[in-house]
Motif scaffolding. Structure first.
Motif, PDB file in Angstrom:
ATOM      1  N   PRO A   1       0.618  -1.099   0.098  1.00 47.07           N
ATOM      2  CA  PRO A   1      -0.440  -0.188   0.163  1.00 47.07           C
ATOM      3  C   PRO A   1       0.620   1.576   0.080  1.00 47.07           C
ATOM      4  O   PRO A   1       1.917   1.265   0.675  1.00 47.07           O
ATOM      5  N   PHE A   2       0.111   2.787  -0.412  1.00 47.28           N
ATOM      6  CA  PHE A   2       1.388   3.319  -0.869  1.00 47.28           C
ATOM      7  C   PHE A   2       1.944   3.996   0.470  1.00 47.28           C
ATOM      8  O   PHE A   2       2.742   4.557   0.527  1.00 47.28           O
ATOM      9  N   ASN A   3       1.039   3.960   1.456  1.00 51.46           N
ATOM     10  CA  ASN A   3       2.108   4.973   2.771  1.00 51.46           C
ATOM     11  C   ASN A   3       2.921   4.047   3.587  1.00 51.46           C
ATOM     12  O   ASN A   3       3.975   3.987   3.577  1.00 51.46           O
ATOM     13  N   ALA A   4       3.093   2.513   2.939  1.00 52.74           N
ATOM     14  CA  ALA A   4       3.855   1.815   3.198  1.00 52.74           C
ATOM     15  C   ALA A   4       5.011   1.436   2.378  1.00 52.74           C
ATOM     16  O   ALA A   4       6.108   0.766   2.545  1.00 52.74           O
ATOM     17  N   ALA A   5       4.506   2.025   0.729  1.00 58.60           N
ATOM     18  CA  ALA A   5       5.671   2.015  -0.480  1.00 58.60           C
ATOM     19  C   ALA A   5       6.993   2.341  -0.072  1.00 58.60           C
ATOM     20  O   ALA A   5       8.515   1.241   0.161  1.00 58.60           O
ATOM     21  N   PRO A   6       7.180   3.730   0.539  1.00 56.12           N
ATOM     22  CA  PRO A   6       8.832   3.860   0.871  1.00 56.12           C
ATOM     23  C   PRO A   6       9.493   2.684   2.254  1.00 56.12           C
ATOM     24  O   PRO A   6      10.407   2.479   1.299  1.00 56.12           O
ATOM     25  N   GLY A   7       8.575   2.140   2.895  1.00 57.94           N
ATOM     26  CA  GLY A   7       9.334   1.211   3.840  1.00 57.94           C
ATOM     27  C   GLY A   7       9.711   0.825   3.336  1.00 57.94           C
ATOM     28  O   GLY A   7      10.949  -0.502   3.234  1.00 57.94           O
ATOM     29  N   PHE A   8       8.527  -0.088   2.312  1.00 56.28           N
ATOM     30  CA  PHE A   8       8.673  -1.546   2.038  1.00 56.28           C
ATOM     31  C   PHE A   8      10.727  -1.410   0.766  1.00 56.28           C
ATOM     32  O   PHE A   8      11.146  -2.274   0.978  1.00 56.28           O
ATOM     33  N   ALA A   9      10.572  -0.042   0.167  1.00 56.75           N
ATOM     34  CA  ALA A   9      11.452  -0.200  -0.444  1.00 56.75           C
ATOM     35  C   ALA A   9      13.126   0.233  -0.139  1.00 56.75           C
ATOM     36  O   ALA A   9      13.603  -0.115   0.246  1.00 56.75           O
ATOM     37  N   ASN A  10      13.010   1.264   1.467  1.00 55.32           N
ATOM     38  CA  ASN A  10      14.361   0.867   1.932  1.00 55.32           C
ATOM     39  C   ASN A  10      14.604  -0.446   2.537  1.00 55.32           C
ATOM     40  O   ASN A  10      15.817  -0.581   2.454  1.00 55.32           O
ATOM     41  N   MET A  11      13.542  -1.443   2.920  1.00 54.89           N
ATOM     42  CA  MET A  11      13.528  -2.645   3.760  1.00 54.89           C
ATOM     43  C   MET A  11      14.117  -3.814   2.051  1.00 54.89           C
ATOM     44  O   MET A  11      14.824  -4.636   3.057  1.00 54.89           O
ATOM     45  N   LEU A  12      14.083  -3.114   1.395  1.00 59.96           N
ATOM     46  CA  LEU A  12      14.907  -4.158  -0.758  1.00 59.96           C
ATOM     47  C   LEU A  12      16.213  -3.205  -0.601  1.00 59.96           C
ATOM     48  O   LEU A  12      17.146  -4.160  -0.716  1.00 59.96           O
ATOM     49  N   TYR A  13      16.021  -1.616  -0.554  1.00 60.68           N
ATOM     50  CA  TYR A  13      17.424  -0.898  -1.004  1.00 60.68           C
ATOM     51  C   TYR A  13      18.231  -1.133  -0.090  1.00 60.68           C
ATOM     52  O   TYR A  13      19.843  -1.900  -0.772  1.00 60.68           O
ATOM     53  N   LEU A  14      18.533  -0.815   1.232  1.00 61.69           N
ATOM     54  CA  LEU A  14      19.168  -0.838   2.296  1.00 61.69           C
ATOM     55  C   LEU A  14      20.247  -2.971   2.294  1.00 61.69           C
ATOM     56  O   LEU A  14      20.956  -3.199   2.104  1.00 61.69           O
ATOM     57  N   PRO A  15      19.423  -3.368   2.792  1.00 53.01           N
ATOM     58  CA  PRO A  15      20.420  -5.200   2.798  1.00 53.01           C
ATOM     59  C   PRO A  15      20.624  -5.316   1.659  1.00 53.01           C
ATOM     60  O   PRO A  15      22.024  -5.545   1.480  1.00 53.01           O
ATOM     61  N   MET A  16      19.797  -5.155   0.732  1.00 56.78           N
ATOM     62  CA  MET A  16      20.321  -5.869  -0.689  1.00 56.78           C
ATOM     63  C   MET A  16      22.133  -4.746  -0.868  1.00 56.78           C
ATOM     64  O   MET A  16      22.244  -5.537  -1.953  1.00 56.78           O
ATOM     65  N   SER A  17      21.746  -4.231  -1.063  1.00 58.06           N
ATOM     66  CA  SER A  17      22.911  -3.538  -0.897  1.00 58.06           C
ATOM     67  C   SER A  17      24.369  -3.561  -0.558  1.00 58.06           C
ATOM     68  O   SER A  17      25.562  -4.057  -0.725  1.00 58.06           O
TER      69      SER A  17
END
Lengths: 325, 266
Positions: free
Chosen positions: B177-193
């Protein structure tokens, strides 16, 4: 919505095309059941004739927006058929002749009004001239503003301009005047009327019953996914009057005033069929308004803030939809 | 039903379609630039991290057969790629979905692909811009030597490498959902990096993390950039392409599943 909506503006004569004219858009025996089991439309049929303004009226959840989405090809019917210009609404050519204003559409905030309009005009081979769009949507002076900086009413007007960007022949307006001030609403009405005068077909859903009354050639009242009744605003009003008191008496009036008389007392008066109080205001429905008023004025020397009105479309509408639930 | 009313114009002349695609790209890019929450963070993080970890802290050291500044240039170029795609497409699309804007676009005669195309090209453009900034910093302050061919290869990898993360963003937008999307994105972005060796080269990570690095698309893309920079120790090129292809396929299949489910509910 307690002000008296005596809209006396004469309705533009509904174009009475030959009965055989192909409808611009039609829903035929359409049922729409969502995957959660909710039936939004229940074997509903309706047709839009060219050059007409049709208002789709109904309480929240009646299925108005679902009907619009089906006609825009944004959703597919569980059964029944949908046709726009005789074709599937998803047909790209049908989309070129259709414009839409959806209820929840919020445009990207970081683009300017001018840019939004430029983008949408680019979708159509023969768009409405830019200056005409700005003028008819009342956007003069706002063109360089970001969408996100606009007020609610101004945003509505931008979305209205986007709906008209392609000079479409068929326009769907889902609650178009929500959040508009009176002046802006009248401006939008004038534009909608001029569209119909140019032969365009408009389907409008609205909660402002006054709006349907003032604009529409034909009103379709729906509730729980079914057509409750349809006809000209005058016909719908008289059907509603029949539904309120079982009386088609054209003398039926709504009397509003501040009075010390009690409901029991008022109900005993000649012609009074219902009494309600709202804050300090008493609202009386009477089939013999002159007799009722004579008695009230005689009994209450301090009676004030008197208004007498014909039953508005609102009352008809409430009566019609309440009967079904 | 009569089709006499169907005097419909030719909907898609190729030149008009091309015009629509280009207009969408242009304004999507303008919109992304003006959306400071996106442009500042997507550009700022790789630039600042590279400055600290690639240039200030590891002066004159080597990692594998490249200088650390060069190795980290590859890492932060990939970091920029995943950020611009995941936030541009994932968060951007989920915002448009929740605002009902995408619905309005779909109801218009815009070719549906133009919308996604514009978002992807914008993310690619951001990745290219950031990669160039990193190169300038590396050459100016980190003693990085960059010949023309490796430079062009890196830009091509950044562009093509946006696609797997764009697909991931698409999936994210359909699921979160939109209000959770930035949070989810960070949860993928930072660990995968981190796990792909973008912040700290894989050589300096604990062995068990280095052993599972092949699971992350970030790792494969960084190794490809390292190969383009002339590293011989970065593993076989075809295995990294295969890794990216498998990841992309999984993302597309999942996105397709959720897209169909959403369509059926509409």
């Amino acid at each position: 919505m307690m002000e008296v909506m005596e809209v006396s503006a004469t309705h533009p004569a509904a174009p009475k095309g030959p009965a055989t004219a192909a409808p611009v858009a039609s829903l035929t025996n359409v049922t729409k059941r969502y995957s959660n089991g909710v039936v939004a439309l229940d074997n509903l049929s309706l047709q839009l004739q060219p050059g007409q303004i049709v208002a789709l009226l109904g309480p929240n959840g009646a299925g108005k927006s679902t009907a619009v989405k089906l006609m825009m090809g944004l959703s597919s019917a569980t059964s029944g058929s949908v046709a726009i210009f005789g074709a599937d609404p998803r047909h790209p050519a049908a989309r070129l002749r259709t414009g839409v204003m959806l209820q929840v559409g919020r445009a990207p905030e970081m683009l300017k009004v001018r840019e939004h309009i430029t983008i949408f005009r680019g979708y159509y081979p023969n768009p409405t001239p830019y200056a005409d769009l700005i003028k008819s949507a009342g956007l003069e002076g706002l063109e360089e503003r970001m969408f996100g900086q606009l007020s609610g009413g101004q945003k509505q007007r931008v979305l209205f301009a986007l709906a008209l960007a392609g000079d479409p022949d068929l326009i769907f307006l889902d609650e178009p005047t929500v959040g508009l001030d009176i002046e802006a609403r009248r401006g939008m009405w004038a534009t909608i009327r001029s569209l119909a005068a140019r032969g365009k077909t408009v389907l409008l859903t609205t909660h402002y019953l006054e709006e349907a009354d003032a604009l529409a050639h034909r009103i379709i009242v729906i509730n729980q996914g079914k057509v409750v009744c349809e006809g000209t605003p005058a016909e719908v009003k008289s059907m509603g009057a029949a539904a309120t008191g079982g009386s088609t008496n054209s003398a039926l009036k709504i009397i509003r005033c501040v009075t010390t008389l009690t409901s029991e007392h008022l109900l005993a008066m000649p012609g009074v069929s219902s009494v309600e109080t709202e804050a300090s205001l008493t609202i009386i429905t009477s089939t013999q308004p002159e007799a009722t008023l004579r008695e009230m004025l005689a009994l209450d020397q301090n009676l004030s803030a008197l208004e007498v009105a014909s039953p508005a479309l609102e009352d008809a509408f409430l009566a019609l939809t309440a009967n079904r639930s | 039903m009569s089709t006499q009313a169907l005097s419909l114009p030719n909907p898609t002349s190729p030149s008009r379609s091309l015009g629509i695609f280009l207009t969408e790209v242009r304004y999507e890019f303008v919109r992304a630039m003006r959306t400071k929450a996106y442009s500042l963070s997507v550009i700022g993080f790789p630039v600042i991290f590279y400055l600290f970890f690639g240039l200030l802290m590891n002066r004159g050291t080597h990692t594998g057969d490249l200088t650390t500044a060069t190795n980290m240039l590859a890492g932060y170029a990939v970091f920029a790629t995943i950020g611009s795609s995941l936030f541009g497409i994932g968060v951007g699309l989920s915002g448009d979905l929740s605002a009902g804007w995408l619905e309005l676009k779909r109801a218009s005669p815009m070719p549906p692909l133009a919308y996604l195309f514009a978002k992807c090209v914008t993310a690619m453009a951001f990745a290219v811009i950031i990669a160039n900034l990193l190169c300038i910093m590396g050459i100016a302050f980190g003693g990085v030597h960059m010949a023309l061919l490796p430079y062009l290869k890196m830009l091509a990898l950044v562009v093509v490498g946006s696609i797997p993360f764009a697909c991931m963003g698409l999936l994210l937008a359909l699921v979160a959902p939109f209000n959770a999307a930035p949070g989810f994105a960070n949860m993928l972005y930072l660990p995968m990096s981190f796990l792909g060796g973008l912040w700290i080269p894989i050589e300096y990570m604990p062995k068990f993390l280095a052993d599972i690095a092949f699971l992350w698309p970030t790792y494969h893309l960084k190794q490809l950039v390292l190969r383009a920079f002339g590293s011989q120790s970065a593993g076989s090129i075809s295995s990294h392409w295969l890794g990216l292809a498998i990841f992309t396929a999984i993302m597309i299949l999942c996105a397709g599943y959720f897209f169909n489910r959403r369509e059926q509910n509409s």
